[in-house]
Scaffold this active site. Structure first.
Site, PDB file in Angstrom:
ATOM      1  NE  ARG A 103      58.092   2.814  39.507  1.00 32.65           N
ATOM      2  CZ  ARG A 103      57.843   4.066  39.833  1.00 32.65           C
ATOM      3  NH1 ARG A 103      57.495   4.937  38.908  1.00 32.65           N
ATOM      4  NH2 ARG A 103      57.946   4.462  41.079  1.00 32.65           N
ATOM      5  CB  SER A 147      41.700  18.316  35.174  1.00 29.19           C
ATOM      6  OG  SER A 147      41.896  17.974  33.831  1.00 29.19           O
ATOM      7  CB  CYS A 188      38.762  11.216  25.599  1.00 27.44           C
ATOM      8  SG  CYS A 188      38.739  11.101  27.342  1.00 27.44           S
ATOM      9  CG  HIS A 226      45.153  14.780  23.321  1.00 27.31           C
ATOM     10  ND1 HIS A 226      43.864  15.016  22.889  1.00 27.31           N
ATOM     11  CD2 HIS A 226      45.045  13.957  24.377  1.00 27.31           C
ATOM     12  CE1 HIS A 226      43.033  14.335  23.645  1.00 27.31           C
ATOM     13  NE2 HIS A 226      43.717  13.685  24.560  1.00 27.31           N
ATOM     14  CB  CYS A 271      40.378  15.561  27.083  1.00 30.89           C
ATOM     15  SG  CYS A 271      40.452  14.246  28.330  1.00 30.89           S
TER      16      CYS A 271
HETATM   17  N1  GLN Z   1      37.195  15.222  34.204  1.00 29.99           N
HETATM   18  C1  GLN Z   1      38.406  14.628  33.785  1.00 29.99           C
HETATM   19  C2  GLN Z   1      39.459  15.696  33.559  1.00 29.99           C
HETATM   20  O1  GLN Z   1      39.128  16.758  33.175  1.00 29.99           O
HETATM   21  C3  GLN Z   1      38.235  13.828  32.516  1.00 29.99           C
HETATM   22  C4  GLN Z   1      39.482  13.110  32.082  1.00 29.99           C
HETATM   23  C5  GLN Z   1      39.288  12.135  30.959  1.00 29.99           C
HETATM   24  O2  GLN Z   1      38.295  12.097  30.300  1.00 29.99           O
HETATM   25  N2  GLN Z   1      40.238  11.296  30.679  1.00 29.99           N
HETATM   26  O3  GLN Z   1      40.633  15.492  33.734  1.00 29.99           O
HETATM   27 ZN    ZN Z   2      38.636  13.018  28.240  1.00 28.31          ZN
END
Ligand code: GLN
Ligand code: ZN
Length: 746
Positions: free
Chosen positions: A15, A421, A630, A682, A714
């Site tokens: 890597r 998350s 997302c 993001h 997200c």
């Molecule tokens: N449940 C996931 C999180 O909250 C969803 C992640 C995603 O959609 N990429 O991290």
């Molecule tokens: Zn997401």
């Protein structure tokens, strides 16, 4: 007969690619050390290629992305980067404050940088990158190396102007600006000794190609010795394609199902090389070389000069299976990553040319796939076989079950929630690492995770969120987590693949029938629910996403695998319900991206993808099923999304509120609740309550109030707590303000 390969992963055996770039970006490595490190890496790559195949690329080791390389080499550099030079300009375009947009490369998980056309144009050939790399290969005596470039058509077809893909008119107009500069690049490289060029034109396989323009471009380039490479699908203009004035044409004979038929039906011109993409460049499995040899024999009845090649660049395979120690031997034996694909090409060629010394080895590849399939699990096969229509339907239609659910849940209007998350901090990663390495016992680890869960439940209650989550602290990756707990999956230790820039990911490998030996998430989620009166949302990854973000198993339809995974998820749903969970979210962020490249194949894909989701989410009527995606580009797929029959879907809305509203207006059947991603996770910026309120307002103009939920777009795992807390406070405030407005009657 010759062999050709390309796309050998640039990550390197150790890597190095990643560490070189990241050390350079963080100022720990000088520019000359970066370039010296890259030269060593290129040496390693060239020598690997030359060990196994006859022809391979020079100038393939991009410092970030091949589309960006070409953009820079033709001088397509937006105004805002003009003040910068050389590498600084290059990396600013790649990852600076106003970097170029990044988007998915065809149907892979790689993201390329989108060339940006901006008028007035100042195109100008800047061949340094290609020149220095090709002369490097030459100096080392790698005569089989030919410079590789993205072809002019693909470059234009994937470019954007002011945020939209170039229209056919713009493509034609800009082609004339691009051509002389492109010619100049090739001429300079030829003058420096290039004997031929590997020109990559994957956009030839897309729908509605501009065939006359393609003809025009390649007639203009006819004086150069070009070998065109198309891949990922079949080319729909075969007879025009083979007339192009080039030396050779590469066709994907694995994913491009009709390519072979076209060759057999129309033949292949005698004065050109057929670059037969015969070894699957996308799968991780070894080929039956006896079968492949027969296939080549068939082709050679129609084509005089054949080069053997992978069906597509090897870029999105792990480099080699050699370091993998934890994969069951039966599986390991059958694996073929990028380097092993090169070996397969060499063997195949030797066998076809009658080299007796490889006979045994080649015959053994046919035996590999005989007998019982890997990870064969009869009860799972039986379960899939006996599925009947009603297994894909919930017992009660949405209009009825929604009433049960609202009695059950008793939520306010504009309910607030998060996507699952919460921040994955350094200490959390250290915790998981210690556990993985055996430095922390399982009971200790579990206890620490429980503490985290308890904290995040209290935290969400204090914020005033309505539907809580357990935080996903025990998960490093939403697909790998399930892959580790399901039968039929293998996890690599070193199988890293680039997703963009220096970012890597490791996809699990599905090798056998997929089934669930025991519950996967119930312990944590039930524990979270035991701590609060508010509903806790059970968090699962959906079958289509698990499938799309893994390597597919050999010799099995995706539909069948999707149903197997779906049944495993369905078992989990049942167990969560039994444990008292009333809301379950089944994430499907990869639902759309799994769609085939050609539109005509969409209905078939969405047919089984929708059914897989429905199978997984076949919950009790009173259980509220959420899904999460997302993105917000639902144009053209809204009817399929609606067919998934969830109760609530959360989507991205903050960056695209205008278009979103439009799309839902155009689909009047829409009756499901939508969790609006009112804030863009993001970005580290903390959204204000006002900004989020305006997204809610836009939504209220398109949808009835009772359908609207409020949430981030997200999961929050990449953010820091300092960002998340004020953002969620503002979000709750925005939802409360909307409730006030309703009460006040506006
Ligand atoms: N449940 C996931 C999180 O909250 C969803 C992640 C995603 O959609 N990429 O991290
Ligand atoms: Zn997401």
């Amino acid at each position: 007969m010759q062999t050709l390969a390309y796309g050998l992963p640039r990550l390197g055996e150790k890597r190095q690619y990643k560490s070189l770039l990241e050390r350079f970006w963080s100022g720990k490595l000088s520019k000359s050390d970066l370039l010296a490190g890259m030269e060593d890496l290129e040496k390693e790559r060239l020598s690997t290629y030359a060990t196994y195949v006859d022809i391979y690329p020079a100038a393939e080791l991009s410092l970030y992305d091949p589309m960006l390389d070409l953009a820079v080499a033709v001088g397509l550099i937006p105004e805002r980067f003009q003040p910068y030079q050389g590498l600084e300009s290059y990396f600013r375009m790649a990852r600076g404050a106003q970097a170029l947009e990044m988007t998915k490369w065809f149907n892979t998980n790689y993201h390329y940088l989108v060339p940006e056309w901006e008028e007035p144009l100042h195109l100008q050939a800047q061949p340094e990158f290609y020149l220095s790399q090709s002369s490097f290969a030459k100096r080392l005596g790698y005569d089989g190396a030919m410079p590789t470039l993205i072809g002019p058509y693909t470059f234009l077809a994937l470019s954007k102007k002011q945020g939209h893909l170039l229209t056919p008119d713009e493509i034609e107009r800009y082609a004339d600006a691009l051509l002389p500069v492109y010619e100049r690049l090739l001429a300079d490289l030829q003058a420096a000794g290039a004997s031929g060029f590997l020109i990559q034109e994957p956009a030839f396989v897309l729908d509605d190609p501009l065939v006359p323009l393609i003809g025009y471009l390649y007639h203009k380039l006819a004086r150069f010795p070009l070998y065109l490479l198309t891949y990922y699908e079949s080319v729909d203009f075969y007879s025009r394609l083979v007339e192009l004035p080039v030396r050779g044409i590469g066709l994907d004979l694995v994913a491009g199902r009709t390519n072979k038929e076209a060759i057999m039906q129309y033949g292949f011109p005698e004065d050109k090389v057929l670059i037969a993409g015969i070894i699957d460049g996308r799968s991780v499995w070894r080929a039956n070389l006896i079968e492949k040899a027969k296939e080549v024999e068939g082709l050679s009845k129609r084509a005089k000069d054949i080069w053997l090649a992978p069906s597509a660049p090897l870029s999105f395979l792990p480099l080699t299976k050699a370091p993998e120690k934890k994969i069951p031997l039966l599986v390991w034996d059958r694996l073929s990553f990028a380097k092993e694909k090169l070996q397969e090409l060499r063997l195949l060629k030797a066998y076809i040319e009658g080299d007796a010394s490889v006979q045994g080895e080649v015959e053994a590849t046919a035996a590999l796939w005989q007998g019982e399939s890997l990870g064969y699990h009869p009860p799972t096969r039986e379960r899939v076989r006996s599925l009947v229509e009603k297994d894909f339907h919930r017992e009660m239609p949405y209009t009825e079950r929604v009433r049960l659910q609202s009695q059950h849940l008793n939520l306010p209007s504009f309910p607030t929630t998060t996507i699952g998350s919460f921040p994955q901090t350094e200490d959390l990663r250290a915790l998981r690492k210690a556990y993985r390495e055996g430095k922390l016992s399982e009971p200790e680890y579990k206890e620490r995770i429980r503490q985290k869960i308890a904290e995040v439940i209290r935290y969400q209650e204090a914020l005033g969120l309505d539907v809580l989550v357990h935080g996903e602290f025990e998960r490093s990756d939403m697909v790998e987590f399930f892959a580790e707990r399901l039968e039929g999956f293998a996890i690599t230790e070193q199988g890293w693949v680039l997703s963009y820039g220096s970012r890597v990911y490791r996809a699990p490998i599905i090798y056998g029938d997929v089934w669930r030996p025991k519950p996967m998430t119930v312990e944590e989620i039930a524990y979270a629910q035991s701590l609060t009166q508010k509903p806790v949302k059970g968090m699962l990854t959906g079958p289509v996403t698990i499938l799309n973000w893994s390597y597919a198993p050999p010799h099995k339809s995706k539909e069948e695998v999707a149903y197997e995974i779906a049944l495993a998820i369905q078992d989990e749903v049942r167990d969560l319900e039994t444990a008292g969970i009333r809301v379950i979210q089944i994430d499907e962020p990869a639902f759309r991206e799994g769609a085939p490249l050609k539109r005509k194949d969409w209905s078939e894909y969405f047919r089984w993808a929708v059914r897989a989701f429905r199978l997984a989410s076949r919950a009790l009527p009173q259980t509220q099923i959420h899904s999460h995606m997302c993105y917000s580009e639902f144009e053209d797929i809204l009817p399929y999304i609606w067919e998934m029959d969830f109760d609530v879907v959360s989507i991205e809305a903050s960056r695209s509120k205008g278009t979103l509203v439009e799309e839902f207006r155009r689909f009047p059947q829409w009756d499901r609740q939508i969790g609006l991603g009112v804030y863009d996770i993001h970005s580290p910026a903390i959204p204000t309550a006002e900004a989020m309120a305006s997204v809610i307002e836009a939504a209220r103009r398109a949808l009835p109030d009772e359908l609207i939920w409020v949430n981030p777009d997200c999961g929050l795992k990449t953010r820091r707590w300092e960002e998340v807390t004020p953002a969620l406070q503002n979000m709750v405030q925005a939802a409360r303000a909307a409730r006030e407005q309703v009460r006040a009657g506006s």
